[in-house]
Design an enzyme around this catalytic site. Structure first.
Site, short mmCIF file in Angstrom:
data_model
loop_
_atom_site.label_atom_id
_atom_site.label_comp_id
_atom_site.label_asym_id
_atom_site.label_seq_id
_atom_site.Cartn_x
_atom_site.Cartn_y
_atom_site.Cartn_z
N CYS A 200 101.95 -29.42 29.98
CA CYS A 200 101.55 -30.60 29.21
C CYS A 200 102.80 -31.20 28.57
CB CYS A 200 100.54 -30.21 28.13
SG CYS A 200 101.22 -29.03 26.91
N HIS B 94 104.20 -19.83 25.81
CA HIS B 94 103.72 -18.53 26.26
C HIS B 94 103.77 -18.41 27.78
CE1 HIS B 94 101.45 -17.64 22.27
NE2 HIS B 94 102.69 -17.22 22.24
N HIS C 15 104.58 -23.87 19.07
CA HIS C 15 103.37 -23.51 18.34
C HIS C 15 103.44 -23.89 16.86
CE1 HIS C 15 103.98 -20.57 21.66
NE2 HIS C 15 102.76 -20.95 21.94
N CYS D 299 104.92 -28.91 18.90
CA CYS D 299 104.20 -29.97 19.61
C CYS D 299 103.73 -31.02 18.61
CB CYS D 299 103.00 -29.39 20.35
SG CYS D 299 101.96 -30.66 21.11
N GLU E 91 100.13 -20.41 16.54
CA GLU E 91 99.81 -21.76 16.05
C GLU E 91 98.94 -21.69 14.80
OE1 GLU E 91 97.13 -25.62 17.10
OE2 GLU E 91 97.99 -24.58 18.82
N CYS F 231 93.33 -31.91 21.36
CA CYS F 231 94.41 -31.95 22.35
C CYS F 231 93.90 -32.42 23.72
CB CYS F 231 95.04 -30.57 22.47
SG CYS F 231 96.24 -30.45 23.80
N SER G 272 96.67 -18.55 25.26
CA SER G 272 95.29 -18.81 24.86
C SER G 272 94.60 -19.78 25.82
CB SER G 272 95.27 -19.38 23.44
OG SER G 272 93.99 -19.78 23.05
N ASN G 273 95.30 -20.88 26.16
CA ASN G 273 94.64 -21.89 26.99
C ASN G 273 94.44 -21.40 28.42
OD1 ASN G 273 96.68 -23.52 28.91
ND2 ASN G 273 97.80 -22.92 27.08
N SER H 287 101.25 -23.97 29.81
CA SER H 287 102.62 -23.46 29.68
C SER H 287 103.14 -22.84 30.97
CB SER H 287 102.70 -22.45 28.53
OG SER H 287 101.66 -21.49 28.63
#
Length: 308
Positions: A12, A41, A74, A96, A126, A194, A223-224, A266
């Protein structure tokens, strides 16, 4: 075997900016450049930056005097910023911009006298950074059950903010529970969630309608990326998180004629290519990209690096 690539997938704008900050700092100031926490990450990204001269640390006490220091995408707590300032470290902030926006929202709600609730995962950097940025107590909730367990009176003026790696879909039930629990509640516009998290999750839902197996390229501590795998599983498709092509287990593909492939925010595209090559070693593969949302967002670099 047919392989369908999700669109969008991978990096992203916030991740692109963070990596570029480290690379430009290395070019401008020369190695070593110290980075507090993994810049993003992903082990491949971290190792490639290490090879260029970046040194990753968990605490600022590990950074030598006067050394160029980068804060990760983060975000960090105010105490970390203050420690860097007290030590006179030259800092480049790779937080970010969407995370910074959440920090600012939280500060505004606190100054209005509201009790602040953060929807997020305990222990995520984060979340730790956001809780440390807001000048007041922050209540962290991770589930509808935790909302119900809050002991605040129903008429307490409250506000909520969310971790950026959670999507509209991830937070909908918790926000609904908060709105049912409190009579005076405010929160950010749904459009402030986001964009990258939401887009990648929507793309996996589209993918799940077409394939027998889903592979999500990403790190175990992302996490994502983990959430993308969970969404595939929730849709009834066998879904696996994979760091790179070397981790591909042929057993996952038994009986599969179609494979969906995506990547966390990431994870670089080179790792997606690596997984495709691993699939080709198993048998013939055709690759096609699904139609999806185009992302054209770019975030500006810090002024001291913009012209370098």
């Amino acid at each position: 075997m047919e392989v369908y690539l999700a669109q969008p997938r991978g990096f992203c704008a916030g991740v692109v900016r963070a990596i570029e900050i480290v690379e430009r700092a290395l070019q401008k100031y020369g190695p070593p450049v110290y980075v507090r926490h993994e810049i993003v990450h992903n082990k491949y990204v971290v190792e490639s930056l290490k090879n260029k001269g970046a040194i990753f640390v968990e605490e600022l006490s590990e950074v030598p005097p006067k050394a160029v220091t980068v804060f990760s995408a983060h975000g960090v707590a105010r105490s970390v910023e203050e420690e860097a300032a007290a030590r006179d470290l030259p800092v480049l902030n790779a937080t970010c911009p969407l995370v910074t926006k959440v920090h600012n929202q939280g500060k505004r709600y606190i100054t209005k006298g509201r009790t602040l609730i953060l929807i997020g995962h305990a222990g995520h950097p984060e979340v730790e950074g956001t809780m440390g940025q807001v000048p007041g107590p922050v209540l962290l909730v991770q589930s509808v059950e935790e909302v119900k367990a809050l002991t605040l009176p129903a008429d307490t003026p409250v506000a909520y903010i969310t971790q950026t790696t959670l999507s509209v879909d991830d937070t909908r039930d918790i926000i609904g529970a908060l709105q049912a629990r409190f009579t005076d509640i405010q929160g950010p516009d749904i459009r402030d969630i986001c964009y990258a998290t939401q887009n990648r999750q929507s793309a996996v839902r589209d993918l799940s309608k077409l394939v027998d197996v889903i592979l999500v390229v990403g790190a175990a501590n992302s996490s994502n990326s983990n959430r993308l795998r969970e969404i595939g599983t929730e849709a009834g498709v066998a879904s696996y998180l994979i760091a790179d092509g070397s981790k591909l287990d042929p057993e996952w593909l038994k009986g599969a004629r179609t494979v969906g492939l995506t990547a966390g925010a990431s994870a670089p595209e080179v790792l997606v290519d690596d997984v495709i090559e691993a699939l080709r070693r198993i048998g013939p593969v055709t690759v096609s990209v699904l139609p999806g949302r185009e992302e054209n967002i770019e975030f500006r670099l810090p002024a001291e690096l913009a012209a370098s």
